[in-house]
Design a protein around this motif. Sequence first.
Motif, mmCIF file in Angstrom:
data_model
loop_
_atom_site.group_PDB
_atom_site.id
_atom_site.type_symbol
_atom_site.label_atom_id
_atom_site.label_comp_id
_atom_site.label_asym_id
_atom_site.label_seq_id
_atom_site.Cartn_x
_atom_site.Cartn_y
_atom_site.Cartn_z
ATOM 1 N N ALA A 7 0.823 -1.208 0.000
ATOM 2 C CA ALA A 7 0.000 0.000 0.000
ATOM 3 C C ALA A 7 0.857 1.258 0.000
ATOM 4 C CB ALA A 7 -0.923 -0.005 1.216
ATOM 5 N N ALA A 8 2.081 1.155 0.539
ATOM 6 C CA ALA A 8 2.991 2.304 0.575
ATOM 7 C C ALA A 8 3.853 2.383 -0.679
ATOM 8 C CB ALA A 8 3.888 2.220 1.804
ATOM 9 N N GLY A 9 3.595 1.492 -1.639
ATOM 10 C CA GLY A 9 4.358 1.502 -2.885
ATOM 11 C C GLY A 9 5.678 0.776 -2.812
ATOM 12 N N VAL A 10 5.861 -0.058 -1.782
ATOM 13 C CA VAL A 10 7.113 -0.803 -1.632
ATOM 14 C C VAL A 10 7.091 -2.017 -2.552
ATOM 15 C CG1 VAL A 10 8.536 -2.160 -0.049
ATOM 16 C CG2 VAL A 10 7.492 -0.020 0.734
ATOM 17 N N HIS A 11 8.126 -2.141 -3.370
ATOM 18 C CA HIS A 11 8.251 -3.256 -4.301
ATOM 19 C C HIS A 11 9.180 -4.344 -3.788
ATOM 20 C CE1 HIS A 11 6.598 -1.410 -8.190
ATOM 21 N NE2 HIS A 11 6.402 -0.503 -7.249
ATOM 22 N N ALA A 12 10.121 -3.992 -2.887
ATOM 23 C CA ALA A 12 11.137 -4.953 -2.472
ATOM 24 C C ALA A 12 11.647 -4.611 -1.081
ATOM 25 C CB ALA A 12 12.304 -4.955 -3.465
ATOM 26 N N VAL A 13 12.186 -5.625 -0.408
ATOM 27 C CA VAL A 13 12.738 -5.473 0.936
ATOM 28 C C VAL A 13 14.234 -5.734 0.881
ATOM 29 C CG1 VAL A 13 12.655 -6.270 3.324
ATOM 30 C CG2 VAL A 13 10.553 -6.198 1.965
ATOM 31 N N VAL A 14 15.003 -4.847 1.513
ATOM 32 C CA VAL A 14 16.466 -4.945 1.556
ATOM 33 C C VAL A 14 16.880 -5.247 3.000
ATOM 34 C CG1 VAL A 14 18.645 -3.782 1.076
ATOM 35 C CG2 VAL A 14 16.599 -3.233 -0.298
ATOM 36 N N PHE A 15 17.659 -6.302 3.183
ATOM 37 C CA PHE A 15 18.112 -6.718 4.504
ATOM 38 C C PHE A 15 19.585 -6.429 4.709
ATOM 39 C CE2 PHE A 15 14.276 -9.200 4.448
ATOM 40 C CZ PHE A 15 13.977 -9.521 5.774
ATOM 41 N N ASP A 16 19.896 -5.830 5.848
ATOM 42 C CA ASP A 16 21.250 -5.906 6.409
ATOM 43 C C ASP A 16 21.431 -7.332 6.931
ATOM 44 O OD1 ASP A 16 23.699 -5.176 7.798
ATOM 45 O OD2 ASP A 16 22.478 -5.057 9.622
ATOM 46 N N PHE A 17 22.665 -7.739 7.183
ATOM 47 C CA PHE A 17 22.910 -9.122 7.607
ATOM 48 C C PHE A 17 23.261 -9.241 9.087
ATOM 49 C CE2 PHE A 17 24.012 -10.917 3.125
ATOM 50 C CZ PHE A 17 22.713 -10.667 2.720
ATOM 51 N N GLY A 18 24.394 -8.674 9.512
ATOM 52 C CA GLY A 18 24.807 -8.787 10.904
ATOM 53 C C GLY A 18 23.823 -8.111 11.840
ATOM 54 N N GLY A 19 23.341 -8.840 12.844
ATOM 55 C CA GLY A 19 22.391 -8.284 13.793
ATOM 56 C C GLY A 19 20.947 -8.407 13.355
ATOM 57 N N VAL A 20 20.724 -8.769 12.104
ATOM 58 C CA VAL A 20 19.368 -8.977 11.584
ATOM 59 C C VAL A 20 19.181 -10.443 11.208
ATOM 60 C CG1 VAL A 20 17.671 -8.292 9.850
ATOM 61 C CG2 VAL A 20 19.270 -6.586 10.745
ATOM 62 N N LEU A 21 20.126 -10.981 10.435
ATOM 63 C CA LEU A 21 20.052 -12.373 9.995
ATOM 64 C C LEU A 21 21.156 -13.241 10.591
ATOM 65 C CD1 LEU A 21 19.273 -11.797 6.205
ATOM 66 C CD2 LEU A 21 17.644 -12.297 8.038
ATOM 67 N N GLY A 168 13.239 0.118 -13.636
ATOM 68 C CA GLY A 168 12.666 1.397 -13.249
ATOM 69 C C GLY A 168 12.528 1.592 -11.748
ATOM 70 N N LEU A 169 13.215 0.776 -10.980
ATOM 71 C CA LEU A 169 13.107 0.824 -9.520
ATOM 72 C C LEU A 169 13.485 2.203 -8.990
ATOM 73 C CD1 LEU A 169 12.573 -0.983 -6.986
ATOM 74 C CD2 LEU A 169 15.056 -1.367 -6.922
ATOM 75 N N LYS A 170 12.656 2.723 -8.066
ATOM 76 C CA LYS A 170 12.887 4.033 -7.449
ATOM 77 C C LYS A 170 13.189 3.857 -5.964
ATOM 78 C CE LYS A 170 9.736 6.409 -10.632
ATOM 79 N NZ LYS A 170 9.525 5.201 -11.481
ATOM 80 N N PRO A 171 13.898 4.807 -5.352
ATOM 81 C CA PRO A 171 14.242 4.678 -3.930
ATOM 82 C C PRO A 171 13.031 4.428 -3.042
ATOM 83 C CG PRO A 171 15.462 6.491 -4.907
ATOM 84 C CD PRO A 171 14.490 6.033 -5.948
ATOM 85 N N GLY A 172 11.942 5.115 -3.292
ATOM 86 C CA GLY A 172 10.761 4.976 -2.454
ATOM 87 C C GLY A 172 10.046 3.651 -2.591
ATOM 88 N N GLU A 173 10.537 2.813 -3.489
ATOM 89 C CA GLU A 173 9.952 1.482 -3.668
ATOM 90 C C GLU A 173 10.724 0.404 -2.905
ATOM 91 O OE1 GLU A 173 8.153 2.472 -8.104
ATOM 92 O OE2 GLU A 173 10.049 1.367 -7.933
ATOM 93 N N LEU A 174 11.708 0.849 -2.104
ATOM 94 C CA LEU A 174 12.509 -0.058 -1.285
ATOM 95 C C LEU A 174 12.288 0.235 0.192
ATOM 96 C CD1 LEU A 174 15.913 0.196 -3.182
ATOM 97 C CD2 LEU A 174 14.385 -1.789 -3.181
#
Length: 214
Positions: A7-21, A168-174
């Motif tokens: 709904a917020a226009g997010v197309h993809a999720v980006v993960f940091d690794f250390g401390g998250v995964l 066409g990926l835009k910053p606001g889609e991440l």
Amino acid sequence: MTIPVSAAGVHAVVFDFGGVLFDWSPLHVYRHLIADDAERLHFLTHVCSPEWNVRQDGGRSLVDGTEQLVREHPQHEGLIRAFYDRWKEMLRGPLDDGVALLKELHARQVPLFGLTNWSAETFPYARENYDFLDVFQDIVVSGVEQCIKPEPRIYQIALARYGRHLAGLKPGELVFIDDVKKNVEAAQALGWHGIHHVDAGSTREQLKGLGLPL
């Protein structure tokens, strides 16, 4: 395959690794090498410090980083050399809650990308030994790019790389998930959505709040 768009226009999720995964910490080794708490804290703050380690994450070779520090602190040579000689012991393994969240997003066909401050020399070990990393369409590693979070350049590199997979990926889609607040703020300053990761439950709720299919 239809890619979900939140709904917020997010197309993809980006993960940091250390401390998250990943559960990575020098304490996993130095608790056994330096018995005194205050002495150990001083060593990991002022000798094998986070600032020193991040130079290797930024592209300096492990040999160069180690030899420079030995020259500066010859009395600690053995302890310094232990940092990378025993680095694999610092990588205790996956953080199960974070990996479960990652896999849930993958199962719901959400495009996933990685953005990590990690030495180019040590990252291949993780790549070869943790198959959950296979769900990522692309992983940007600071040591390979020779720049680190929170420098704007690495986010710009990441956006360009991810755009090869999502045209066409835009910053606001991440949306970017990182346990270090300044890294999240740097992404937000460039127009990305950001989540400061404290625990997987809170991160999951924030992703849901952005409309991700969880």
